[in-house]
Design an enzyme around this catalytic site. Structure first.
Site, PDB file in Angstrom:
ATOM      1  N   THR A 195       7.485   7.610  -2.885  1.00  0.00           N
ATOM      2  CA  THR A 195       8.315   7.675  -4.468  1.00  0.00           C
ATOM      3  C   THR A 195       9.519   8.487  -3.968  1.00  0.00           C
ATOM      4  O   THR A 195      10.381   8.339  -5.043  1.00  0.00           O
ATOM      5  CB  THR A 195       7.759   7.564  -5.465  1.00  0.00           C
ATOM      6  OG1 THR A 195       6.726   8.431  -5.232  1.00  0.00           O
ATOM      7  CG2 THR A 195       6.985   5.337  -5.345  1.00  0.00           C
ATOM      8  N   HIS A 252      -2.754 -23.572  12.604  1.00  0.00           N
ATOM      9  CA  HIS A 252      -2.965 -22.853  10.932  1.00  0.00           C
ATOM     10  C   HIS A 252      -2.158 -22.494  10.380  1.00  0.00           C
ATOM     11  O   HIS A 252      -2.482 -22.590   8.973  1.00  0.00           O
ATOM     12  CB  HIS A 252      -3.924 -21.486  12.099  1.00  0.00           C
ATOM     13  CG  HIS A 252      -4.718 -20.902  10.628  1.00  0.00           C
ATOM     14  ND1 HIS A 252      -5.895 -20.326  10.471  1.00  0.00           N
ATOM     15  CD2 HIS A 252      -3.790 -19.807   9.625  1.00  0.00           C
ATOM     16  CE1 HIS A 252      -6.175 -19.707   9.263  1.00  0.00           C
ATOM     17  NE2 HIS A 252      -4.672 -18.978   9.127  1.00  0.00           N
ATOM     18  N   GLU A 253      -1.731 -21.650  11.099  1.00  0.00           N
ATOM     19  CA  GLU A 253      -0.139 -21.627   9.673  1.00  0.00           C
ATOM     20  C   GLU A 253       0.885 -22.747   9.305  1.00  0.00           C
ATOM     21  O   GLU A 253       1.543 -22.294   8.411  1.00  0.00           O
ATOM     22  CB  GLU A 253       0.711 -21.274  10.711  1.00  0.00           C
ATOM     23  CG  GLU A 253       0.708 -19.027  12.018  1.00  0.00           C
ATOM     24  CD  GLU A 253      -0.025 -18.653  10.157  1.00  0.00           C
ATOM     25  OE1 GLU A 253       0.771 -18.875   9.589  1.00  0.00           O
ATOM     26  OE2 GLU A 253      -1.299 -17.946  11.144  1.00  0.00           O
TER      27      GLU A 253
HETATM   28  P1  ADP Z   1       6.457  11.442  -2.001  1.00  0.00           P
HETATM   29  O1  ADP Z   1       6.540  12.552  -2.441  1.00  0.00           O
HETATM   30  O2  ADP Z   1       5.827  11.031  -3.227  1.00  0.00           O
HETATM   31  O3  ADP Z   1       5.324  11.493  -0.892  1.00  0.00           O
HETATM   32  P2  ADP Z   1       8.500  12.235  -0.258  1.00  0.00           P
HETATM   33  O4  ADP Z   1       9.720  12.880  -1.509  1.00  0.00           O
HETATM   34  O5  ADP Z   1       8.262  12.890   0.434  1.00  0.00           O
HETATM   35  O6  ADP Z   1       7.603  11.380  -1.028  1.00  0.00           O
HETATM   36  O7  ADP Z   1      10.096  10.895   0.040  1.00  0.00           O
HETATM   37  C1  ADP Z   1       9.851  10.890   1.440  1.00  0.00           C
HETATM   38  C2  ADP Z   1      11.416  10.496   2.142  1.00  0.00           C
HETATM   39  O8  ADP Z   1      11.862   9.272   1.658  1.00  0.00           O
HETATM   40  C3  ADP Z   1      12.601  11.902   0.608  1.00  0.00           C
HETATM   41  O9  ADP Z   1      12.609  12.591   2.460  1.00  0.00           O
HETATM   42  C4  ADP Z   1      13.981  10.604   1.192  1.00  0.00           C
HETATM   43  O10 ADP Z   1      13.951  10.554   2.499  1.00  0.00           O
HETATM   44  C5  ADP Z   1      13.143   9.079   0.945  1.00  0.00           C
HETATM   45  N1  ADP Z   1      12.667   9.086  -0.294  1.00  0.00           N
HETATM   46  C6  ADP Z   1      11.633   8.536  -1.308  1.00  0.00           C
HETATM   47  N2  ADP Z   1      12.165   8.369  -1.853  1.00  0.00           N
HETATM   48  C7  ADP Z   1      13.559   8.241  -2.037  1.00  0.00           C
HETATM   49  C8  ADP Z   1      14.857   8.067  -3.255  1.00  0.00           C
HETATM   50  N3  ADP Z   1      14.728   7.594  -4.496  1.00  0.00           N
HETATM   51  N4  ADP Z   1      15.818   8.499  -3.049  1.00  0.00           N
HETATM   52  C9  ADP Z   1      16.074   8.490  -1.320  1.00  0.00           C
HETATM   53  N5  ADP Z   1      15.358   8.898  -0.970  1.00  0.00           N
HETATM   54  C10 ADP Z   1      13.714   8.511  -0.377  1.00  0.00           C
HETATM   55 ZN    ZN Z   2      -3.783 -17.683   7.902  1.00  0.00          ZN
END
Ligand code: ADP
Ligand code: ZN
Length: 595
Positions: A195, A413-414
């Protein structure tokens, strides 16, 4: 790594030397003669010198030949015999040729084994830990000067807003204090992986133009007690020598778990590390200019001592981005690729509910790769759609060949899933249904959320369960037997119904209670205590309710299928022909009059 190879080579050489030595010992005893012959030789006066070592006699004859003989245990009159026949003789203490050396020979194999064991242990830990205890591996302690700014972080404005103050403080600690601001020692970022917690911490450092130390909680977890703690000391020492700065501890839950919890008692190493972090943070001066930012996705498992005042006294929640947030994150990452002018990031954002920032970044990369493979010069929405399906469902396995019978069964199924999904008012929009195998599944019916819904209603859940059962219901209706293809559907349906009963209070018989779900991680200690809350009687009732809900949804699914049998046939036929149908195509087929 080079060191290790040397040690292995040395061990090999030692073993080889031992082998040679033992061989030479053996060859020495080659010219051994019977004792009676020795006595005869002595009596014939052919022996000049003898050396007696316990029962072994080495002797030299007049003709200067050297022999060995073994005498019977204490041969009576040996000395007399030698005297009488003019033999010079000496008695040597047994194994006097190096007591130490002999011991060494005996122990050498052991020593070699131990050396090899140590080498392997070190290899397993992947590093020169034995030499360099306590220091964080150079790569990980890396001090960075972050170039990330708040502009690179999109879609998580609340979290960003909470950190602006920290930036102000780092930029100008004095001014901040004069204004009476209370500066937190530590900030805890809570949110799912991906995130953007690391990104946020980097952005704070980048905005304030201060150094950034990054470590991960898992780096501290070592097999030797005390190493983690000394690493903590080390990193804080480095940080103190160059304020203002930020120490970022990723995955703090790896060390910050409730002390004295978990299976097998507490982990001393972890506790020591945690204690050391607390000690270091308590030791901060008010205006030391160091801020510790930690990240976790399990704030509930953290030791309460961590969040006490003077430690991580501020908690910032980093949520999953909403639709608008996703659009902004897409905008950030789309800067690095070339988009087709007609593309609508808005519609991509609305079809990626539940994606984290990292997922969205991955989506843009995948889409660019797909477009590159097709030699396109800009990305279109189709590339994004394909990339999303690939991320969500795995790559298409076009090469997997199924027999016609299997294909037909999959189609029915689908079609069963799709029919129920399309007819339901409550459910999300049917996006597509396909019988092209992907990842581990043979076919997929995919729904996309109508809007940003984060709450599920009981009605929607009931409809979802019916849809999940639709596959198996169609198989039963058409073939009157089942395949294993429905196992994932059943698993999900059971899981949902269990949560409806235990977590969401949706069963009348159980009532509005939260009953802990035994699927939780038992290693987190606290959960083990929670599980005991449910009495035997309640557990039985829960089982009954869960089964009732699943059975009921299966009946609903069967009813819908039976009432729309001709539609099911039409859907299955066109699935077999087209392999993939979009939601609209499914609706069109449903509207056709039966022929
Ligand atoms: P966490 O530390 O929460 O696991 P990261 O900061 O390592 O997540 O996120 C991994 C990558 O995902 C970042 O380097 C960035 O490129 C992208 N990313 C994650 N959140 C954002 C955001 N809010 N805006 C832009 N890029 C993001
Ligand atoms: Zn199924």
């Amino acid at each position: 790594m080079k060191n290790q190879r040397n040690i292995v080579i040395i061990a090999g050489l030692l073993l080889f030397g031992l082998f040679i030595y033992q061989n030479s010992q053996m060859s020495k005893s080659l010219n051994q003669i019977p004792f009676s012959d020795f006595v005869t030789l002595v009596k014939e006066k052919k022996v000049s010198v003898a050396t007696i070592e316990e029962e072994k006699i080495t002797f030299i004859t007049i003709s200067q030949d050297e022999f060995i003989t073994i005498m019977p245990k204490i041969y009576p009159g040996l000395t007399n015999l030698l005297y009488d026949n003019n033999v010079k003789f000496k008695v040597v203490e047994s194994s006097s040729n190096g007591l130490l050396f002999n011991i060494l020979i005996q122990w050498l194999p052991m020593i070699v084994l131990v050396v090899i064991w140590i080498v392997f242990m070190r290899q397993m830990q992947g590093g020169n830990r034995i030499m360099g205890f306590g220091q964080i591996k150079p790569k990980k302690q890396s001090k960075e000067s972050s170039t990330v700014t708040f502009d690179d972080v999109a879609g998580i404005d609340e979290a960003k807003y909470e950190l602006v103050e920290i930036v102000e403080f780092l930029k100008n600690p004095k001014k901040f204090q004069n204004l009476g601001g209370k500066v937190p020692h530590g900030v805890l970022l809570c949110g799912q992986p991906g995130t953007g917690k690391t990104l946020l911490a980097r952005a704070v450092a980048g905005e304030a133009k201060v150094s950034f130390f990054k470590v991960s909680g898992s780096d501290f977890v070592e097999m030797f007690v005390g190493v983690g703690a000394s690493r903590v000391r080390d990193i804080f020492k480095q940080a103190r020598s160059q304020p203002p700065c930020i120490i970022f501890i990723d995955e703090i839950d790896a060390v910050g778990r409730h002390r004295g919890s978990g299976l097998g008692g507490g982990n001393d190493e972890r506790e020591q590390t945690l204690n050391q972090i607390l000690v270091e943070m308590d030791g901060f001066q008010v205006n030391s200019g160091i801020i510790v930012i930690a990240a976790t996705n399990r704030p509930d498992t953290l030791d309460p001592a961590l969040t006490r005042p003077g430690r991580f006294d501020r908690t910032v929640i980093v949520n999953l981005p909403d639709k608008n947030g996703r659009k902004k994150i897409l905008e950030v990452h789309a800067k690095k690729v070339k988009l087709h002018p007609d593309i609508s990031l808005e519609s991509i954002a609305s079809s990626t509910q539940g994606f984290t920032g990292a997922d969205l970044q991955n989506l843009v990369n995948e889409a660019a790769l797909l477009a590159g493979r097709k030699a396109k010069d800009s990305l279109t929405e189709i590339d994004f759609e394909e990339a999303r399906d690939k991320i969500l469902l795995g790559t298409e396995r076009k090469s997997l060949t199924m027999s016609d019978k299997e294909l037909e069964a999959t189609a029915y199924h689908e079609a069963g899933h799709a029919l129920i999904a399309a007819l339901s008012e409550q459910l999300d929009v049917l996006h597509k249904v396909t019988i092209i195998p992907r990842g581990r599944t043979l076919g997929v019916t995919m729904l996309l959320p109508k809007d940003n819904q984060s709450l599920l209603t009981k009605g929607k859940l009931t409809a979802m369960l019916a849809m999940l059962m639709g596959g198996r219901a169609a198989e039963e209706t058409i073939y009157n037997h089942f395949t294993t293809g429905a196992h994932n559907d059943l698993e999900r349906a059971t899981e949902y119904s269990h949560r409806m009963v235990c977590n969401w209070g949706m069963s009348k018989k159980i009532g509005p209670f939260y009953l802990s779900n035994s699927n939780n991680d038992v290693f987190l200690g606290r959960d083990m205590v929670k599980q005991k809350k449910m009495s035997q009687k309640t557990a039985l009732l829960v089982d009954k309710e869960v089964k009732m809900i699943v059975n009921k949804s299966y009946k609903t699914a069967l009813k819908i299928i039976k009432n729309n049998l001709s539609t099911l046939h039409r859907l299955a036929k066109s699935l077999l022909k087209e392999e993939t149908l979009s939601g609209e195509e499914v609706l069109a087929i449903i509207k056709q009059k039966s022929t």
